[in-house]
Design an enzyme around this catalytic site. Structure first.
Site, mmCIF file in Angstrom:
data_model
loop_
_atom_site.group_PDB
_atom_site.id
_atom_site.type_symbol
_atom_site.label_atom_id
_atom_site.label_comp_id
_atom_site.label_asym_id
_atom_site.label_seq_id
_atom_site.Cartn_x
_atom_site.Cartn_y
_atom_site.Cartn_z
ATOM 1 N N ARG A 252 0.845 -1.194 0.000
ATOM 2 C CA ARG A 252 0.000 0.000 0.000
ATOM 3 C C ARG A 252 0.881 1.244 0.000
ATOM 4 O O ARG A 252 2.092 1.146 0.148
ATOM 5 C CB ARG A 252 -0.924 -0.025 1.235
ATOM 6 C CG ARG A 252 -0.150 -0.426 2.498
ATOM 7 C CD ARG A 252 -0.558 0.280 3.710
ATOM 8 N NE ARG A 252 -0.436 1.698 3.580
ATOM 9 C CZ ARG A 252 0.707 2.371 3.742
ATOM 10 N NH1 ARG A 252 1.847 1.765 4.036
ATOM 11 N NH2 ARG A 252 0.719 3.691 3.596
ATOM 12 N N GLY A 253 0.226 2.412 -0.150
ATOM 13 C CA GLY A 253 0.977 3.648 -0.316
ATOM 14 C C GLY A 253 1.156 3.897 -1.805
ATOM 15 O O GLY A 253 1.476 2.968 -2.560
ATOM 16 N N ALA A 254 0.942 5.150 -2.215
ATOM 17 C CA ALA A 254 0.880 5.442 -3.651
ATOM 18 C C ALA A 254 2.126 5.000 -4.429
ATOM 19 O O ALA A 254 2.009 4.262 -5.416
ATOM 20 C CB ALA A 254 0.606 6.940 -3.852
ATOM 21 N N ARG B 214 -6.912 -0.365 -7.550
ATOM 22 C CA ARG B 214 -7.322 0.695 -6.618
ATOM 23 C C ARG B 214 -7.448 1.974 -7.437
ATOM 24 O O ARG B 214 -6.573 2.262 -8.250
ATOM 25 C CB ARG B 214 -6.307 0.884 -5.480
ATOM 26 C CG ARG B 214 -6.268 -0.275 -4.491
ATOM 27 C CD ARG B 214 -5.412 0.069 -3.265
ATOM 28 N NE ARG B 214 -6.137 0.899 -2.302
ATOM 29 C CZ ARG B 214 -5.553 1.457 -1.240
ATOM 30 N NH1 ARG B 214 -4.261 1.308 -1.011
ATOM 31 N NH2 ARG B 214 -6.271 2.179 -0.386
ATOM 32 N N GLN C 294 -2.752 2.747 9.731
ATOM 33 C CA GLN C 294 -1.441 2.849 9.085
ATOM 34 C C GLN C 294 -0.484 3.695 9.917
ATOM 35 O O GLN C 294 0.729 3.521 9.852
ATOM 36 C CB GLN C 294 -1.580 3.461 7.675
ATOM 37 C CG GLN C 294 -2.204 2.543 6.656
ATOM 38 C CD GLN C 294 -3.702 2.750 6.545
ATOM 39 O OE1 GLN C 294 -4.368 3.129 7.501
ATOM 40 N NE2 GLN C 294 -4.259 2.471 5.376
ATOM 41 N N ASP D 50 -1.868 10.939 -2.523
ATOM 42 C CA ASP D 50 -2.210 9.887 -3.483
ATOM 43 C C ASP D 50 -2.461 10.441 -4.877
ATOM 44 O O ASP D 50 -2.322 9.724 -5.873
ATOM 45 C CB ASP D 50 -3.427 9.102 -2.993
ATOM 46 C CG ASP D 50 -3.046 8.279 -1.781
ATOM 47 O OD1 ASP D 50 -3.134 8.816 -0.655
ATOM 48 O OD2 ASP D 50 -2.606 7.131 -1.949
ATOM 49 N N LYS E 202 -4.952 10.141 2.477
ATOM 50 C CA LYS E 202 -5.718 9.304 3.407
ATOM 51 C C LYS E 202 -6.786 10.110 4.149
ATOM 52 O O LYS E 202 -6.550 11.231 4.579
ATOM 53 C CB LYS E 202 -4.744 8.673 4.405
ATOM 54 C CG LYS E 202 -5.355 7.807 5.474
ATOM 55 C CD LYS E 202 -6.201 6.688 4.933
ATOM 56 C CE LYS E 202 -5.480 5.794 3.953
ATOM 57 N NZ LYS E 202 -6.378 4.838 3.265
HETATM 58 O O1 MRU Z 1 -4.752 3.230 1.783
HETATM 59 P P1 MRU Z 1 -3.268 3.435 1.790
HETATM 60 O O2 MRU Z 1 -2.603 2.925 3.023
HETATM 61 O O3 MRU Z 1 -2.614 2.959 0.526
HETATM 62 O O4 MRU Z 1 -3.110 5.023 1.817
HETATM 63 C C1 MRU Z 1 -1.826 5.588 1.785
HETATM 64 C C2 MRU Z 1 -1.813 7.064 1.893
HETATM 65 O O5 MRU Z 1 -2.837 7.715 1.908
HETATM 66 C C3 MRU Z 1 -0.462 7.728 1.878
HETATM 67 O O6 MRU Z 1 -0.462 8.885 2.677
HETATM 68 C C4 MRU Z 1 -0.136 8.123 0.431
HETATM 69 O O7 MRU Z 1 -0.272 7.009 -0.419
HETATM 70 C C5 MRU Z 1 1.230 8.668 0.304
HETATM 71 S S1 MRU Z 1 2.438 7.406 0.494
HETATM 72 C C6 MRU Z 1 3.973 8.026 0.208
#
Ligand code: MRU
Length: 324
Positions: free
Chosen positions: A44-46, A79, A178, A223, A234
Site C-alpha cells: 500500500r501507499g501510492a 485501486r 497505518q 495519493d 488518506k
Molecule cells: O490506503 P493506503 O494505506 O494505501 O493510503 C496511503 C496514503 O494515503 C499515503 O499517505 C499516500 O499514499 C502517500 S504514500 C507516500
C-alpha cells in the site's frame, strides 16, 4: 526493509497487514496475486502500489504476451485513487522493454524520494527555522509506502540525519491504523522519538492544548494532486489541514512528481475509494468507509517534490511535467 522487489520471475513484498507484530515477506507469482495484494493493502501507499503494478505488468509480459493489455488494465483498476498506479502501468506498457522499465522504477523510486526528503527538510528549515522541530503526520508515507525511503517520512528522515527532529506526532489513522501500526514501526526502527494519538486528538494537539506538545509543521504524503493544487490523501488529512490552518501551523505535502496528475483539474474529479464497512464496524450496522479525502489547495502551504517546491495558493501545479 525493501517494501517491494523483483526476483527475476516474481515479486517479493512485505506483507503489511501483519505489521508491526511480524515482518514477513511474501512472493507474488501471478497477476491475480498482485491484484489481491494491492486490494487488501498487503502492499500500500501510492509509490509502492505504482512500482508493484509496474512489476505486475512485467510478470504478465513474461507469462503470456497475448494477454498483457488485458492484465495491465486489471492491475490499473485494482485501486482507483492513487494516480501512481495508473501512471506506472501506463509507463511500463508504453516502453519498448517493459520488464527492464518496471525493474528500473525500483531504484528510481528510492532516488526520487531521497531527493524529495532533502528538499523537504530544507523547506522545513525555511518555514520553521533551522532547529529541532516537532512534526505531525497522518497515515504512513514512509519507506513502507514507497520502495525503501519515504515521502513525508523521507522528510522526517532527512531532518533526523541533520539532528533536527524533536519528535513526531503520529495520527493513528482509522480504520486500518497505518499510523499506529506502520509509521510508528518505522519511526521506532529509525530511533526517532514519537507519540501516537487518536485521530480525534489531532486538532487539540495542533492547538497546543495537549501536554507540552507544540507542533511546528505538518508533513503528509499524497495519493493524487490535481492541477489546481487540491491534494488527495488518506481520509482525515483534510481535517488535519483545517486544524493546522486554524492553529497557524504550516501544512506541507511531500510527493513525487508522479503523484501530480495533469489530467485532473481539481479535487472534484478524483474518485475516492470506498472500502468495506467491515473495516469500520465490528457488527452489522450501516457504515461508510471513504479511504481518502481532498484537502483544498488553499489549505496547503507547499507541495514539495523531487524537483521543486510548489505553493498551491499561488497558481496550482500548472506547468508541472511528468518525469518521462
Ligand atoms: O490506503 P493506503 O494505506 O494505501 O493510503 C496511503 C496514503 O494515503 C499515503 O499517505 C499516500 O499514499 C502517500 S504514500 C507516500
Amino acid at each position: 526493509v525493501r517494501t517491494v522487489d523483483w526476483a527475476g520471475d516474481h515479486l517479493v513484498i512485505v506483507e503489511q497487514t501483519l505489521l508491526p507484530h511480524e515482518l514477513r515477506y511474501v512472493e507474488l507469482r501471478t497477476v491475480d496475486e498482485v491484484i489481491d495484494a494491492i486490494q487488501r493493502l498487503a502492499v500500500r501507499g501510492a509509490p509502492a502500489i505504482g512500482v508493484t503494478g509496474a512489476l505486475g505488468v512485467a510478470l504478465a509480459v513474461q507469462q503470456d504476451l497475448s494477454t498483457v493489455r488485458k492484465q495491465a488494465a486489471r492491475i490499473r483498476a485494482a485501486r482507483p485513487t492513487a494516480v501512481n498506479l495508473a501512471w506506472a502501468v501506463d509507463r511500463v506498457l508504453a516502453s519498448v522493454d517493459p520488464v527492464a522499465e518496471a525493474v528500473a522504477m525500483i531504484e528510481e523510486d528510492i532516488a526520487v524520494n531521497r531527493t524529495l526528503g532533502n528538499r523537504g527538510a530544507d523547506l522545513v528549515g525555511e518555514l520553521c527555522g533551522v532547529r529541532p522541530v516537532t512534526v505531525h503526520t497522518h497515515c504512513n508515507a514512509g519507506g513502507l509506502a514507497c520502495v525503501e525511503w519515504g515521502t513525508a517520512l523521507g522528510v522526517v528522515r532527512a531532518l533526523h540525519e541533520r539532528g533536527l527532529v524533536r519528535e513526531v506526532i503520529v495520527d493513528e489513522t482509522r480504520p486500518l491504523l497505518q499510523g499506529s501500526r506502520i509509521t510508528a514501526f518505522e519511526l521506532a526502527q529509525m530511533g526517532i522519538a514519537h507519540h501516537v494519538i487518536v485521530d480525534g486528538a489531532a486538532a487539540s494537539v495542533l492547538a497546543g492544548r495537549v501536554a507540552e506538545v507544540r507542533v511546528d509543521v505538518v508533513v503528509v504524503g499524497a495519493d493524487r494532486v490535481a492541477v489546481n493544487g487540491d491534494v488527495c490523501n488518506k481520509v482525515g488529512t483534510y481535517a488535519l489541514a483545517l486544524a493546522a490552518q486554524h492553529a497557524g501551523v504550516p501544512f506541507i505535502v511531500a510527493a513525487p512528481e508522479s503523484t501530480l496528475d495533469p489530467a485532473t483539474a481539481s479535487g472534484d474529479a478524483i474518485q475516492i475509494e470506498l472500502r468495506s464497512p467491515s473495516e469500520v464496524v465490528a457488527w452489522d450496522t450501516p457504515a461508510l468507509n471513504p479511504a481518502f479525502d481532498v484537502t483544498p489547495a488553499d489549505l496547503v502551504t507547499a507541495i514539495v517534490t523531487e524537483r521543486r517546491v510548489i505553493r498551491p495558493a499561488q497558481g496550482g501545479t500548472s506547468g508541472s511535467r511528468r518525469p518521462h
